[in-house]
Design an enzyme around this catalytic site. Sequence first.
Site, PDB file in Angstrom:
ATOM      1  N   GLU A  24      82.159  37.354  78.128  1.00 13.30           N
ATOM      2  CA  GLU A  24      80.982  36.789  77.433  1.00 13.30           C
ATOM      3  C   GLU A  24      81.226  36.531  75.946  1.00 13.30           C
ATOM      4  O   GLU A  24      82.163  37.082  75.355  1.00 13.30           O
ATOM      5  CB  GLU A  24      79.780  37.721  77.612  1.00 13.30           C
ATOM      6  CG  GLU A  24      80.009  39.128  77.058  1.00 13.30           C
ATOM      7  CD  GLU A  24      78.723  39.822  76.645  1.00 13.30           C
ATOM      8  OE1 GLU A  24      77.923  39.230  75.892  1.00 13.30           O
ATOM      9  OE2 GLU A  24      78.538  40.995  77.052  1.00 13.30           O
ATOM     10  N   LYS A 159      74.185  51.602  77.202  1.00 13.23           N
ATOM     11  CA  LYS A 159      74.061  52.486  76.053  1.00 13.23           C
ATOM     12  C   LYS A 159      72.787  53.300  76.106  1.00 13.23           C
ATOM     13  O   LYS A 159      71.779  52.838  76.625  1.00 13.23           O
ATOM     14  CB  LYS A 159      73.965  51.663  74.784  1.00 13.23           C
ATOM     15  CG  LYS A 159      75.265  51.158  74.336  1.00 13.23           C
ATOM     16  CD  LYS A 159      75.130  50.795  72.868  1.00 13.23           C
ATOM     17  CE  LYS A 159      76.439  50.237  72.417  1.00 13.23           C
ATOM     18  NZ  LYS A 159      76.723  49.009  73.164  1.00 13.23           N
TER      19      LYS A 159
HETATM   20  N1  PSU Z   1      75.313  45.868  75.016  1.00 12.56           N
HETATM   21  C1  PSU Z   1      76.442  46.135  74.328  1.00 12.56           C
HETATM   22  N2  PSU Z   1      77.064  45.132  73.643  1.00 12.56           N
HETATM   23  C2  PSU Z   1      76.578  43.865  73.644  1.00 12.56           C
HETATM   24  C3  PSU Z   1      75.378  43.592  74.389  1.00 12.56           C
HETATM   25  C4  PSU Z   1      74.801  44.614  75.046  1.00 12.56           C
HETATM   26  O1  PSU Z   1      76.886  47.261  74.326  1.00 12.56           O
HETATM   27  O2  PSU Z   1      77.167  42.976  72.989  1.00 12.56           O
HETATM   28  C5  PSU Z   1      74.865  42.182  74.443  1.00 12.56           C
HETATM   29  C6  PSU Z   1      75.220  41.521  75.784  1.00 12.56           C
HETATM   30  O3  PSU Z   1      75.500  40.163  75.569  1.00 12.56           O
HETATM   31  C7  PSU Z   1      73.938  41.660  76.581  1.00 12.56           C
HETATM   32  C8  PSU Z   1      72.913  41.502  75.501  1.00 12.56           C
HETATM   33  O4  PSU Z   1      73.796  40.695  77.595  1.00 12.56           O
HETATM   34  O5  PSU Z   1      73.444  42.203  74.377  1.00 12.56           O
HETATM   35  C9  PSU Z   1      71.570  42.075  75.904  1.00 12.56           C
HETATM   36  O6  PSU Z   1      70.624  41.717  74.957  1.00 12.56           O
HETATM   37  P1  PSU Z   1      69.073  41.983  75.246  1.00 12.56           P
HETATM   38  O7  PSU Z   1      68.917  43.470  75.234  1.00 12.56           O
HETATM   39  O8  PSU Z   1      68.379  41.300  74.113  1.00 12.56           O
HETATM   40  O9  PSU Z   1      68.774  41.374  76.575  1.00 12.56           O
END
Ligand code: PSU
Length: 303
Positions: A24, A159
């Site tokens: 990604e 996390k």
């Molecule tokens: N968790 C991580 N590193 C990241 C992300 C999540 O440890 O870079 C990123 C990923 O791209 C994930 C996004 O899809 O954050 C999720 O964001 P949200 O919680 O806004 O959906």
Amino acid sequence: MDVFRVNPEVSQALAENRPVIALESTIISHGMPYPQNVETALNVEKVVREHGGVPATIGIIDGVGVVGMTAEEIEEFGKRGMSIPKVSRRDLPIIRASKSWGATTVATTMIFAAMAGVKFFVTGGIGGVHRGAENTFDISADLEELGRTDVTVICAGAKAILDLPKTLEVLETKGVPVLGFQTSELPAFYTRTSGLKVDYAIRDYEDGARIVRAKHEMGLSGGILITNPIPEKYSIPAEQINAVIERAIAEMDERGIKGKECTPFLLAKIAEITGGESLASNIQLVYNNAAVGTEIAKAYCEL
Ligand code: PSU
Ligand code: MN
């Protein structure tokens, strides 16, 4: 204008039934600072190749989903960082119509991977149910995507900035198998344990590959989540990292940060408070996931 384009090396590997691994771009533009983000993204590709796979880093360039970016394009995503919008499913039509660049999250990377026929996707952590979601309704679109799009995602769990028990509940509701690579416990990103159980502990690469194949044979929609614990030597003790996470969340609430800004803010804040220790762990767990994910994809191609 094409909706997506596939790098020729990637299409050839797919045609020859060789393992292709999607990666990604939100982790590059929003998940890590420059230049570590670019260095990590290029090294992850190298790990995939060392294990016999072909990497396909996915991002949106001028409104087109690119499946298999060049090193120069990856560099650009890293340099421009947060100025490239973080794109989830709901943002896709807007980004396409305006021919913009977009950093793909787990959800949108899955969408383009599925369009291109890429079955495996390696990342660090997925989005999930945020703490306090009973009030904010903040549940990542990643979970919805896992419930509907057929891609197997290899990550280090989620996390503790998230509510992990609720995240597992939503995955269950959406019919997503949650597997642990040689563990029956859900890993919690920086730490190997969470006290929560996965649905099944995978014994080896082939064992994982057979479950992916079984799901395809049954024609079930949606993805599979394979969680892989961070290597022991890079893990951070739960008490230590949880205290940091609490501080970061308190500051986020104080500043009134909401919605899609939450995850990038928390990642940067945690890295700042730990003086880079969390970033170093984050980088190492991604490499480890790339190794395991590529081996499972390879075993899948050989079934
Ligand atoms: N968790 C991580 N590193 C990241 C992300 C999540 O440890 O870079 C990123 C990923 O791209 C994930 C996004 O899809 O954050 C999720 O964001 P949200 O919680 O806004 O959906
Ligand atoms: Mn959200």
